[in-house]
Design a protein around this motif. Structure first.
Motif, mmCIF file in Angstrom:
data_model
loop_
_atom_site.group_PDB
_atom_site.id
_atom_site.type_symbol
_atom_site.label_atom_id
_atom_site.label_comp_id
_atom_site.label_asym_id
_atom_site.label_seq_id
_atom_site.Cartn_x
_atom_site.Cartn_y
_atom_site.Cartn_z
ATOM 1 N N PHE A 182 0.866 -1.178 0.000
ATOM 2 C CA PHE A 182 0.000 0.000 0.000
ATOM 3 C C PHE A 182 0.908 1.235 0.000
ATOM 4 C CE2 PHE A 182 -2.857 -3.270 1.084
ATOM 5 C CZ PHE A 182 -4.166 -2.813 0.989
ATOM 6 N N ILE A 183 0.345 2.388 -0.381
ATOM 7 C CA ILE A 183 1.140 3.617 -0.474
ATOM 8 C C ILE A 183 0.627 4.618 0.554
ATOM 9 C CG2 ILE A 183 1.941 5.492 -1.978
ATOM 10 C CD1 ILE A 183 2.876 2.708 -2.836
ATOM 11 N N LEU A 184 1.561 5.226 1.301
ATOM 12 C CA LEU A 184 1.196 6.280 2.243
ATOM 13 C C LEU A 184 0.812 7.520 1.443
ATOM 14 C CD1 LEU A 184 1.022 7.212 5.218
ATOM 15 C CD2 LEU A 184 3.419 7.918 5.035
ATOM 16 N N GLU A 185 -0.418 7.998 1.643
ATOM 17 C CA GLU A 185 -0.932 9.126 0.855
ATOM 18 C C GLU A 185 -0.007 10.338 0.964
ATOM 19 O OE1 GLU A 185 -5.340 10.967 0.337
ATOM 20 O OE2 GLU A 185 -4.414 11.341 2.287
ATOM 21 N N GLY A 186 0.222 10.959 -0.205
ATOM 22 C CA GLY A 186 1.050 12.158 -0.236
ATOM 23 C C GLY A 186 2.535 11.886 -0.288
ATOM 24 N N ILE A 210 3.820 0.901 2.316
ATOM 25 C CA ILE A 210 3.471 0.226 3.571
ATOM 26 C C ILE A 210 3.182 -1.229 3.217
ATOM 27 C CG2 ILE A 210 2.033 0.208 5.633
ATOM 28 C CD1 ILE A 210 1.219 3.058 5.027
ATOM 29 N N PRO A 211 4.180 -2.096 3.332
ATOM 30 C CA PRO A 211 3.957 -3.487 2.954
ATOM 31 C C PRO A 211 3.115 -4.214 4.007
ATOM 32 C CG PRO A 211 6.180 -3.226 3.793
ATOM 33 C CD PRO A 211 5.573 -1.851 3.762
ATOM 34 N N ILE A 212 2.221 -5.053 3.519
ATOM 35 C CA ILE A 212 1.434 -5.909 4.407
ATOM 36 C C ILE A 212 1.564 -7.349 3.919
ATOM 37 C CG2 ILE A 212 -0.204 -4.075 4.999
ATOM 38 C CD1 ILE A 212 -1.433 -6.899 2.802
ATOM 39 N N PHE A 213 1.352 -8.292 4.853
ATOM 40 C CA PHE A 213 1.270 -9.703 4.477
ATOM 41 C C PHE A 213 -0.146 -10.163 4.757
ATOM 42 C CE2 PHE A 213 1.104 -14.125 5.906
ATOM 43 C CZ PHE A 213 1.598 -14.767 4.775
ATOM 44 N N THR A 214 -0.706 -10.891 3.804
ATOM 45 C CA THR A 214 -2.059 -11.406 4.003
ATOM 46 C C THR A 214 -2.179 -12.823 3.473
ATOM 47 O OG1 THR A 214 -4.410 -11.079 3.524
ATOM 48 C CG2 THR A 214 -2.863 -10.372 1.816
ATOM 49 N N THR A 215 -2.939 -13.617 4.202
ATOM 50 C CA THR A 215 -3.278 -14.961 3.718
ATOM 51 C C THR A 215 -4.619 -14.919 2.979
ATOM 52 O OG1 THR A 215 -4.396 -15.515 5.794
ATOM 53 C CG2 THR A 215 -2.053 -16.083 5.620
ATOM 54 N N ARG A 216 -5.216 -13.724 2.908
ATOM 55 C CA ARG A 216 -6.533 -13.576 2.267
ATOM 56 C C ARG A 216 -6.492 -12.482 1.192
ATOM 57 N NH1 ARG A 216 -11.134 -15.208 4.808
ATOM 58 N NH2 ARG A 216 -11.950 -14.831 2.704
ATOM 59 N N GLY A 274 -8.161 1.647 19.668
ATOM 60 C CA GLY A 274 -7.343 2.271 18.646
ATOM 61 C C GLY A 274 -7.479 3.774 18.640
ATOM 62 N N ILE A 275 -6.646 4.401 17.844
ATOM 63 C CA ILE A 275 -6.675 5.847 17.681
ATOM 64 C C ILE A 275 -6.373 6.150 16.215
ATOM 65 C CG2 ILE A 275 -4.238 6.083 18.373
ATOM 66 C CD1 ILE A 275 -5.005 8.784 19.625
ATOM 67 N N PHE A 276 -7.137 7.051 15.609
ATOM 68 C CA PHE A 276 -6.931 7.404 14.202
ATOM 69 C C PHE A 276 -5.664 8.243 14.094
ATOM 70 C CE2 PHE A 276 -8.254 10.330 10.573
ATOM 71 C CZ PHE A 276 -7.766 9.464 9.598
ATOM 72 N N SER A 277 -4.819 7.890 13.157
ATOM 73 C CA SER A 277 -3.527 8.593 13.011
ATOM 74 C C SER A 277 -3.660 9.920 12.289
ATOM 75 C CB SER A 277 -2.551 7.706 12.237
ATOM 76 O OG SER A 277 -2.960 7.580 10.877
ATOM 77 N N GLY A 278 -4.822 10.127 11.618
ATOM 78 C CA GLY A 278 -4.971 11.327 10.800
ATOM 79 C C GLY A 278 -4.375 11.173 9.414
ATOM 80 N N ARG A 279 -3.926 9.999 9.108
ATOM 81 C CA ARG A 279 -3.271 9.739 7.825
ATOM 82 C C ARG A 279 -4.030 8.653 7.059
ATOM 83 N NH1 ARG A 279 0.197 11.267 11.706
ATOM 84 N NH2 ARG A 279 1.981 12.593 11.158
ATOM 85 N N TYR A 280 -3.713 8.567 5.751
ATOM 86 C CA TYR A 280 -4.411 7.637 4.882
ATOM 87 C C TYR A 280 -3.427 6.851 4.031
ATOM 88 C CZ TYR A 280 -8.631 10.268 6.053
ATOM 89 O OH TYR A 280 -9.676 10.870 6.730
ATOM 90 N N ALA A 281 -3.866 5.678 3.617
ATOM 91 C CA ALA A 281 -3.093 4.858 2.685
ATOM 92 C C ALA A 281 -3.936 4.644 1.433
ATOM 93 C CB ALA A 281 -2.733 3.524 3.317
ATOM 94 N N ILE A 282 -3.250 4.336 0.332
ATOM 95 C CA ILE A 282 -3.940 4.093 -0.934
ATOM 96 C C ILE A 282 -3.851 2.615 -1.276
ATOM 97 C CG2 ILE A 282 -4.062 4.703 -3.379
ATOM 98 C CD1 ILE A 282 -4.636 7.034 -1.422
ATOM 99 N N ASN A 283 -5.042 2.037 -1.542
ATOM 100 C CA ASN A 283 -5.104 0.641 -1.962
ATOM 101 C C ASN A 283 -4.727 0.584 -3.439
ATOM 102 O OD1 ASN A 283 -5.866 -1.953 -2.818
ATOM 103 N ND2 ASN A 283 -7.644 -2.018 -1.451
ATOM 104 N N ASP A 332 5.216 -8.505 15.516
ATOM 105 C CA ASP A 332 5.778 -9.856 15.408
ATOM 106 C C ASP A 332 5.117 -10.697 14.330
ATOM 107 O OD1 ASP A 332 7.470 -9.248 17.420
ATOM 108 O OD2 ASP A 332 6.431 -10.372 18.975
ATOM 109 N N TYR A 333 4.067 -10.191 13.698
ATOM 110 C CA TYR A 333 3.395 -10.997 12.678
ATOM 111 C C TYR A 333 3.495 -10.297 11.325
ATOM 112 C CZ TYR A 333 -0.033 -13.513 9.936
ATOM 113 O OH TYR A 333 -0.625 -14.231 8.942
ATOM 114 N N GLY A 334 3.843 -11.074 10.310
ATOM 115 C CA GLY A 334 3.885 -10.542 8.955
ATOM 116 C C GLY A 334 4.822 -9.361 8.835
ATOM 117 N N MET A 335 4.302 -8.267 8.227
ATOM 118 C CA MET A 335 5.113 -7.057 8.025
ATOM 119 C C MET A 335 4.844 -6.006 9.094
ATOM 120 S SD MET A 335 6.531 -7.955 5.146
ATOM 121 C CE MET A 335 6.250 -9.184 3.872
ATOM 122 N N GLY A 336 4.007 -6.340 10.066
ATOM 123 C CA GLY A 336 3.686 -5.372 11.119
ATOM 124 C C GLY A 336 2.379 -4.656 10.857
ATOM 125 N N ALA A 337 2.172 -4.206 9.616
ATOM 126 C CA ALA A 337 0.913 -3.540 9.262
ATOM 127 C C ALA A 337 -0.115 -4.575 8.804
ATOM 128 C CB ALA A 337 1.162 -2.522 8.162
#
Length: 827
Positions: A231-235, A240-246, A302-311, A329-334
C-alpha cells in the motif's frame, strides 16, 4: 548382616571413579550411544527435580552399557546468566566465585548419587576455554550474514536490567524473577534464525520426539502462505507493505491497522511530541502483554492517526489506525483490515464507525451488511472486486496475487511467526560479544588470535543498575584492530541460550584448544541418541540448538541434520500438588534423604513413583517403601548366600521340580521378559521396578531353599542372581555389592542384560480371579487343563468367598476361561 547403604554406596562410587567405568573412549569396536541430560544452572545446589532428571539419564546409560554399547554420558554446567549473577549479588560476592563454589557443591552431590558421568568431559560455559568458541561461532555467523544489529522495542525487565526474548516472557512477566516486563527501544544484536525457518519445520530426521514438542515448535515457527502487498502512504511514495493470507479480500479493505511499535508510528510520534492523546495511547499499548493484545477476548482499542493509505488495486483512500490488537511480530507489522471478513476487524470497525464492505458473498448471495452480527470468514463468491467478480474466492486468491505481481504491487510469499533471535543482554555474567566499535571502521570483529574476549573481574556487580561492564573503562577502551585508533568494546553479552545451543557438540571433544571440536569426533558421537530435559525448553533451547546445529552442518563441522535423535521430556517433582519451591515451603533436600536412606532409595523412589514423562508426587511413605524393598532384597541374598552360591555351581539335573519351583522358573523368565520390554522398548522404568518387586515376592515364597534338590536349587539360584542384574540400572550400588558377594568378578555393566528363555514363558498353571456379585473376593491357582466343574468347586472352597456367600443362594456361576470365576448370589 545389616544393609549398610552409606558404606556400600561410597565403596562403589570410589571403584567406578578409580576404574574409569564411565569414561567413554572415542574409538571402540562397540556401537556408540550418546546419552545426555540438559545440564544444570549452578545458581545454587541440586534439588530433587535435578535428581529425578539425571536418574532417568543414568538408567538409560547403564542399560545401554549392559546391552553392549560404547556409552557417553557427559555432564557440565550452564554457568552464565542472570540466575548465577543474582545469586552472587544476594550473597554479596562475585559471580565467578559463587558459580565455581556452586559447581563444586553440585559435583559432590552428583557423586553422592552415583551417577555414571564421564567426568573427563566436564565443561562449564563460564570458563574461557569454553566461551572462547562461543565467540568464534558468533564471528562465523556474522561472516555468513546471519548476525545484524538494529534498533527496536524489546522486552525489558527492570528488576534484571536486561532484555528478554519473547519466549522468556510468561503472562507479561519475566520468566526468571516474575517482574512485569516493559517495552524499551534499544539497539540490539540479532541472529537471523528466520533464515532456517523452513528447515526447522522439517522433523523428518528426528527418530523419536514427543508429538507435543514437535507441534509446539511448528506452531511457534508459524508458517503461513500468502501475498505481500504494497500500500502507499498518501502524499508520499512511501510503501506500507502488508502480508495477508486472504488476498481474495483485498477489495474490501476499509482501514489499515498499525501497532504502536511500527516504524511509521514511531516516526509520527517523533513528529508530534505535543500530541498527548497519541503519545499516551502508544505508550500504554506498547507496555501491554503481547499475548493478551493478540487474544480474541481482548477489547479492541485504537486511535486514528490522521493519515491515509492508498489501496493499489482500486485506488481507495483508507484510514490508518493505530491499534492494540496488531503486533509487529506478525507478517510485516501492518495489517490491511477487512471488517466484513475478519472478526477482529469487524469488532473494531463497529466500535469506531469505520465503513465496511462485502467482497465475498455467500453462495446463495444472502449476505447483507445491515444483518451481520459477526464477520463472514468462509469461502464464497467474489463481489465488488472489479475483474474478479463472480469468481470462487479460493481461486481468486492466486489470481489476485498474480495480478499484483504483474503490476508490481506485490508478490507471493511465505511469512513466519518466528522472529529473529535477539541475543543482546545488558548484564555482566555472560559471554562477551567479540565486537569493537571504531569511529572510523565501524563494527570490527575481534581477531581470532585475540579470542577469548575475557570478562573483567573488577566490575561493580550489584552496585549499579546499569550494565556492570560499563563500570570498567580500561576493559571498554581499546585500540581498533584495523586502524589502531581509540575504540570501544561491545558491552552487551550474549543470551545464555547461545551457550547451550552447541554444548552437546563440545562434549565430543571438550579439551580441544585449536577448534570448537574435531569433525571426526563429532561425526562419531553425533547426533545425541537420547536427550532428556523439560518440556519448558521446547520453544527456546531445543529450537535454538537445532538452528545452531544446521548452521554448523552448513559450515561442514557436522554431518547430521539434527542434534538430538530421541527426546524424552521428563515430568516435575511436586509436593502437596505443587511444584517444589522455597516460597511454597515444600522443598525436600536430596542430601537429607541420601544421608538417612541412601542414594539407591532416592533413585528407586523417583523412578518408581511415575513414568518418566509424568510428574512425580513426593511421598515420605514412598521413600520408606523403596527403602524397605531394598532391605528385603539385601536380606534375601545375604541370608541365603551360601545356598545361592551352591546353586550357581550346580550342574544340570533331571530331578523333579516341585510346583513352587516350577512357578518360580516361570516368574523369573516372565519378570525378565517384562523388564526388558519396559526398559528397552517403552522406557517405562516405574513398571520395570514393579516387575522387580513382584519378582522378589515370587522368590520369597520359597521358604526353605536349603532343602531343594539340585535341579530346584539351580532355578532358585538363577532367580536370586538375576534380581541384582534387574536392579542395577535403578539401584546400582546395592546391585553391584550383591553381585560381588555372590562371587562374580566382572562388574554388572560388563555382564550383559538378563536373558529369558521363550520355552519357560508358558506354564501349566493359571490364576483365576474369583468374584462374588461383581467384587473380587479371592484368587485361585489351578492347572491350566482343569475342567469347569472342578474349577467351580475350588472357587467355592475359598474361605473369603464362603464368607461373602453366607446367607445367600447361588444363582449362577460364570467361568471366563483362563481369567475369572464370577458368582452371582442373592436372597
Amino acid at each position: 548382616m545389616e544393609y549398610r547403604f552409606s558404606e556400600i554406596e561410597k565403596k562403589w562410587q570410589n571403584i567406578w571413579r578409580e576404574r574409569g567405568i564411565f569414561n567413554a573412549p572415542d574409538t571402540s569396536s562397540k556401537p556408540k550411544y550418546y546419552v545426555l541430560s540438559m545440564f544444570p544452572y549452578p545458581s545454587g545446589v541440586l534439588h530433587i527435580g535435578h535428581i529425578s532428571n539425571y536418574s532417568i539419564g543414568d538408567v538409560i546409560s547403564r542399560l545401554k552399557m549392559m546391552e553392549g554399547y560404547n556409552v557417553m554420558q557427559p555432564i557440565g554446567y550452564d554457568a552464565f546468566g542472570m540466575p548465577a549473577e543474582n545469586f552472587a549479588i544476594e550473597h554479596n560476592s562475585h559471580p565467578r566465585l559463587t558459580t565455581e563454589e556452586n559447581i563444586a557443591a553440585m559435583r559432590i552431590q552428583f557423586d553422592s548419587m552415583g551417577f555414571g558421568f564421564d567426568w573427563s568431559r566436564e565443561i562449564s560455559t563460564c570458563r574461557p576455554e569454553y566461551y572462547r568458541w562461543g565467540q568464534y561461532l558468533f564471528k562465523k555467523l556474522y561472516e555468513k550474514g546471519l548476525v545484524y544489529r538494529k534498533k527496536g522495542f524489546q522486552n525489558w525487565c527492570e528488576q534484571c536490567q536486561t532484555v528478554l526474548a519473547n519466549e522468556q516472557v510468561v503472562d507479561g512477566h519475566c520468566w526468571r524473577c516474575g517482574n512485569i516486563v516493559e517495552q524499551k527501544e534499544l539497539e540490539q544484536w540479532y541472529f537471523k534464525i528466520t533464515e532456517y525457518a523452513e528447515e526447522l519445520l522439517d522433523f523428518s530426521q528426528v527418530i523419536d520426539w514427543p508429538e507435543r514438542v514437535i507441534t509446539m515448535q511448528k506452531n511457534w515457527i508459524g508458517r503461513s502462505e500468502g501475498a505481500k502487498i504494497d500500500f502507499i502512504l498518501e502524499g508520499t511514495n512511501a510503501k506500507i507493505p502488508i502480508f495477508t493470507t486472504r488476498p481474495d479480500t483485498i477489495y474490501g479493505v476499509t482501514f489499515m491497522a498499525l501497532p504502536p511499535e511500527h516504524p511509521l508510528v514511531q516516526q509520527w510520534l517523533r513528529e508530534e511530541p505535543d500530541n498527548k492523546e497519541l503519545q499516551d495511547f502508544c505508550h500504554k499499548v506498547i507496555n501491554e502483554d503481547k499475548v493478551m493484545r493478540s487474544s480474541e477476548e481482548t477489547i479492541k482499542e485504537g486511535i486514528f492517526s490522521g493519515r491515509y493509505a492508498i489501496n493499489p488495486f482500486n485506488g481507495d483512500r483508507i484510514q490508518i489506525w493505530i491499534t492494540n490488537y496488531v503486533l509487529m511480530d506478525y507478517g510485516m507489522g501492518a495489517v490491511m483490515a477487512v471488517p466484513v471478513h475478519d472478526q477482529r476487524d469487524f469488532e473494531f470497525a463497529k466500535k469506531y464507525n469505520i465503513p465496511i464492505k462485502i467482497v465475498i458473498q455467500k453462495p446463495d448471495m444472502s449476505l447483507k451488511i445491515e444483518e451481520m452480527q459477526e464477520a463472514y470468514i468462509e469461502p464464497g463468491i467474489m463481489t465488488n472486486s472489479d475483474k474478479f467478480n463472480g469468481m470462487d474466492s479460493e481461486e481468486a486468491k492466486m489470481a489476485i496475487t498474480d495480478w499484483a505481481m504483474e503490476n508490481g504491487w506485490g508478490e507471493k510469499t511465505v511469512s513466519y511467526r518466528l522472529r529473529d533471535w535477539c541475543i543482546s543482554r545488558q548484564r555482566y555474567w555472560g559471554n562477551p560479544i567479540p565486537v569493537i566499535h571504531c569511529p572510523h571502521c565501524g563494527i570490527v570483529l575481534v581477531p581470532d588470535e585475540d579470542l577469548p574476549v575475557k570478562l573483567p573481574d573488577n566490575v561493580q556487580v550489584g552496585r549499579t543498575t546499569k550494565n556492570p561492564l560499563l563500570s570498567v573503562p580500561e576493559w571498554i577502551n581499546v585500540p581498533c584492530p584495523k586502524c589502531g585508533t581509540p575504540a570501544k568494546r561491545e558491552t552487551d553479552t550474549m543470551d545464555t541460550f547461545v551457550d547451550s545451543s552447541w554444548y552437546y557438540a563440545r562434549y565430543t571433544d571438550p579439551n580441544n584448544d585449536r577448534e570448537p571440536f574435531s569433525k571426526e569426533l563429532a561425526d562419531y558421537w553425533l547426533p545425541v541418541d537420547q536427550y532428556i530435559g523439560g518440556i519448558e525448553h521446547a520453544c527456546m533451547h531445543l529450537l535454538y540448538a537445532r538452528f545452531f546445529h544446521k548452521f554448523m552442518r552448513d559450515l561442514g563441522w557436522v554431518n547430521c541434520d539434527e542434534p538430538f535423535a530421541r527426546l524424552l521430556t521428563q515430568g516435575m517433582v511436586t509436593k502437596d500438588g505443587a511444584k517444589m519451591s522455597k516460597s511454597k515451603g515444600n522443598v525436600v533436600d536430596p542430601q537429607y534423604i541420601i544421608d538417612r536412606f541412601g542414594a539407591d532409595t532416592l533413585r528407586t523412589f523417583l523412578l518408581f513413583a511415575s513414568p518418566p514423562e509424568k510428574d512425580v508426587e513426593w511421598s515420605d511413605d514412598g521413600i520408606m517403601g523403596a527403602f524397605r524393598f531394598l532391605n528385603r532384597v539385601w536380606r534375601l541374598v545375604e541370608s541365603n548366600l551360601e545356598t545361592i552360591k551352591l546353586g550357581l555351581q550346580t550342574g544340570e539335573s533331571s530331578e523333579p521340580l516341585s510346583e513352587e519351583i516350577y512357578n518360580l522358573r516361570y516368574e523369573t523368565h516372565y519378570a525378565i521378559f517384562r523388564w526388558r520390554e519396559d526398559c528397552l522398548e517403552r522406557l517405562q522404568f516405574n513398571t520395570a521396578i514393579a516387575s522387580c518387586m513382584e519378582f522378589l515376592n515370587a522368590i520369597a515364597k520359597i521358604k526353605e531353599p536349603d532343602k531343594l534338590n539340585s535341579a530346584e536349587l539351580k532355578i532358585y539360584a538363577f532367580a536370586c542372581v538375576t534380581l541384582p542384574k534387574m536392579l542395577y540400572p535403578f539401584a546400582p550400588h546395592i546391585a553391584e555389592e550383591l553381585w560381588q558377594i555372590l562371587g562374580n568378578e566382572k562388574m554388572l555393566n560388563e555382564c550383559g542384560l538378563p536373558e529369558y528363555e521363550e520355552k519357560y514363558l508358558t506354564r501349566n498353571i493359571v490364576t483365576y480371579v474369583v468374584q462374588v456379585n461383581g467384587k473380587i473376593r479371592g484368587k485361585l491357582e489351578v492347572p491350566i487343563d482343569i475342567n469347569t466343574e472342578d474349577l467351580k468347586t475350588k472357587a467355592l472352597e475359598i474361605e473369603n468367598v464362603q464368607r461373602f456367600l453366607q446367607g445367600l443362594n447361588i444363582k449362577k456361576i460364570i467361568v471366563v476361561p483362563g481369567k475369572m470365576v464370577s458368582i452371582a448370589a442373592g436372597k
